[in-house]
Design a protein around this motif. Structure first.
Motif, PDB file in Angstrom:
ATOM      1  N   CYS A 279       0.890  -1.125  -0.021  1.00  0.00           N
ATOM      2  CA  CYS A 279       0.021  -0.117  -0.023  1.00  0.00           C
ATOM      3  C   CYS A 279       0.898   1.215  -0.040  1.00  0.00           C
ATOM      4  CB  CYS A 279      -1.044   0.094   1.271  1.00  0.00           C
ATOM      5  SG  CYS A 279      -1.941  -1.318   1.148  1.00  0.00           S
ATOM      6  N   GLY A 288      -4.438   1.099  -1.404  1.00  0.00           N
ATOM      7  CA  GLY A 288      -4.231  -0.417  -1.728  1.00  0.00           C
ATOM      8  C   GLY A 288      -3.909  -0.535  -3.283  1.00  0.00           C
ATOM      9  N   CYS A 305      -5.905  -7.527   2.778  1.00  0.00           N
ATOM     10  CA  CYS A 305      -5.920  -6.494   1.896  1.00  0.00           C
ATOM     11  C   CYS A 305      -7.024  -5.385   2.347  1.00  0.00           C
ATOM     12  CB  CYS A 305      -6.290  -6.906   0.534  1.00  0.00           C
ATOM     13  SG  CYS A 305      -5.245  -7.855  -0.318  1.00  0.00           S
ATOM     14  N   TYR A 306      -7.926  -5.780   3.079  1.00  0.00           N
ATOM     15  CA  TYR A 306      -9.004  -5.065   3.717  1.00  0.00           C
ATOM     16  C   TYR A 306      -9.166  -4.546   4.988  1.00  0.00           C
ATOM     17  CZ  TYR A 306     -10.774  -6.224  -1.104  1.00  0.00           C
ATOM     18  OH  TYR A 306     -10.981  -6.552  -2.387  1.00  0.00           O
ATOM     19  N   GLY A 309      -6.134  -2.874   6.485  1.00  0.00           N
ATOM     20  CA  GLY A 309      -5.850  -1.483   5.949  1.00  0.00           C
ATOM     21  C   GLY A 309      -6.863  -0.652   6.664  1.00  0.00           C
ATOM     22  N   PRO A 323      -8.990   0.799  -2.049  1.00  0.00           N
ATOM     23  CA  PRO A 323      -8.181  -0.568  -2.149  1.00  0.00           C
ATOM     24  C   PRO A 323      -7.829  -1.004  -3.500  1.00  0.00           C
ATOM     25  CG  PRO A 323     -10.638  -1.089  -1.632  1.00  0.00           C
ATOM     26  CD  PRO A 323     -10.565   0.728  -1.622  1.00  0.00           C
ATOM     27  N   LYS A 330     -16.297  -5.971  -2.515  1.00  0.00           N
ATOM     28  CA  LYS A 330     -15.822  -4.877  -1.670  1.00  0.00           C
ATOM     29  C   LYS A 330     -17.062  -4.194  -0.913  1.00  0.00           C
ATOM     30  CE  LYS A 330     -11.634  -3.964  -4.263  1.00  0.00           C
ATOM     31  NZ  LYS A 330     -11.225  -2.889  -5.314  1.00  0.00           N
TER      32      LYS A 330
END
Length: 394
Positions: A279, A288, A305-306, A309, A323, A330
């Motif tokens: 990131c 991201g 990834c989510y 973050g 992202p 998402k």
């Protein structure tokens, strides 16, 4: 006042870094001189891949006063604003669509300033007109400005060439903290019961698999950390059969020149990294970019990834997490639809007139899609500035 002189440069190293970076507020790491010049120095931008740097600059009395990062393109790869149908339309008329001139950040579907003019509206308009003038003088089919912020739309609408610039929009999914959430538990509490339960289950599965998470920024990243994250990046591109553009020397360059902007998320099991996400951090936003893994663990992608973050943004006081492009999945994880913008100058009047209603129809379809997405918000009640179509403008 002295006249403006437009000049294109083939290498960003021709411009003094401090002079370039004075043209923007520093909040977006992708337009910093170190980032863009690093792509050129370390083999990420190559003419044989369809990218030839051609940056537009405006000068007054020998001083750089405005600029736009630009590239001559021989294909549409790595842009994320899809114009393949336009290329076919040109071919059907016996016309060449390539080369075209693209003003954007390579491989990065990230909204950010494209008209670098220290906030001077007049200079922004001058850049827009200079883009069209340069494309016409070069005999290029078109000029494109991808992922410009909504706040720079006025420059295109007020420029002398305004009628020649077509507008397009698309949807991305961003997480935004409007100041209501102090930690991840508070964020979860704002979600519907179904979405909250699903996220807890996903995170529990990762923990039960013996996976722990480690976060490293550019100031403390070791050479091995950078090698590992680059390896995960290569793994993902190999799995999808795509060509990886970012080189390991480029990551070392970022760690050396803008370490505060790098954030690495590692998923580890028994002390061994099995996945990682790269990131970049801006003024108030986490971006991201790339991820990869060497083991298939249920929920690991979402965690790395989510959720990591989001937790990072909450700890660090960042208000936004972008992202990456695409991905309706998402939405269920707290990332709501927002519009992203691009502008397009078409040299051929007949094709420009044909594409204008096409763009209008596309925009209405995108707005309808965004309204449908907003009606399926994962939150118990609409978050401020997100649910209404009128607010899907940035």
């Amino acid at each position: 006042m002295s006249a403006l002189l437009a000049r294109t440069v083939a290498r960003l190293d021709e411009i003094e870094p401090a002079a370039w970076d004075r043209l923007h507020d520093g909040g977006n790491p992708f337009v910093r001189h170190a980032f863009l010049a690093g792509l050129e120095r370390h083999g990420c931008i190559q003419a044989e891949w369809g990218w030839t740097p051609r940056h537009l600059t405006l000068w007054r009395d020998g001083t750089l006063v405005a600029a736009a990062p630009g590239y001559l393109k021989e294909n549409s790869h790595g842009e994320f604003v899809f114009d393949h149908a336009w290329a076919r339309a040109y071919a059907s008329q016996g016309l060449a669509y390539f080369p075209k001139h693209l003003y954007a950040v390579p491989y990065s579907p990230v909204t950010g300033p494209r008209l670098l003019a220290a906030g001077d509206a007049g200079l922004e308009r001058a850049l827009v007109d200079a883009m069209a003038d340069d494309a016409a003088r070069m005999g290029n089919s078109s000029a494109h400005v991808n992922f410009h912020p909504a706040g720079q739309q006025g420059a295109f609408e007020d420029a002398e060439t305004s009628s020649q610039w077509l507008a397009r929009i698309d949807v991305q999914y961003h997480w935004t903290n409007h100041g209501d959430w102090e930690d991840f538990a508070a964020f979860l509490g704002a979600l519907s019961h179904k979405r909250r339960k699903n996220i807890r289950q996903e995170r529990a599965r990762v923990a039960a698999a013996g996976v722990s998470l480690r976060i490293v920024d550019g100031t403390s990243a070791t050479a091995e950390d950078l090698r590992q994250i680059h390896g995960f990046y290569l793994q993902t591109f190999a799995e999808y059969g795509n060509h990886p553009a970012l080189t390991l020397p480029f990551l070392h360059h970022l760690a050396a020149t803008m370490p505060e902007s790098i954030v690495l998320f590692f998923a580890e099991r028994e002390g061994r990294p099995i996945a990682g996400a790269l990131c970049l951090r801006g003024g108030d936003t986490l971006y991201g970019r790339y991820w990869g893994s060497i083991e298939d663990v249920p929920g690991l992608h979402f965690e790395t990834c989510y959720y990591q973050g989001i937790e990072y943004c909450l700890r660090e006081g960042l208000s936004r997490f972008e992202p990456g492009a695409q991905g309706e999945h998402k939405l269920a994880r707290g990332f709501l639809p927002v519009f992203v913008h691009s502008r397009h100058w078409i040299a051929e009047p007949v094709l420009r007139d044909a594409l204008r209603p096409w763009c209008a129809h596309e925009a209405e379809s995108v707005r309808s899609y965004a309204r449908t997405l907003s009606a399926h918000s994962p939150f118990k009640q609409a978050e401020p500035g997100q649910a209404a179509d009128a607010d899907l403008s940035s």
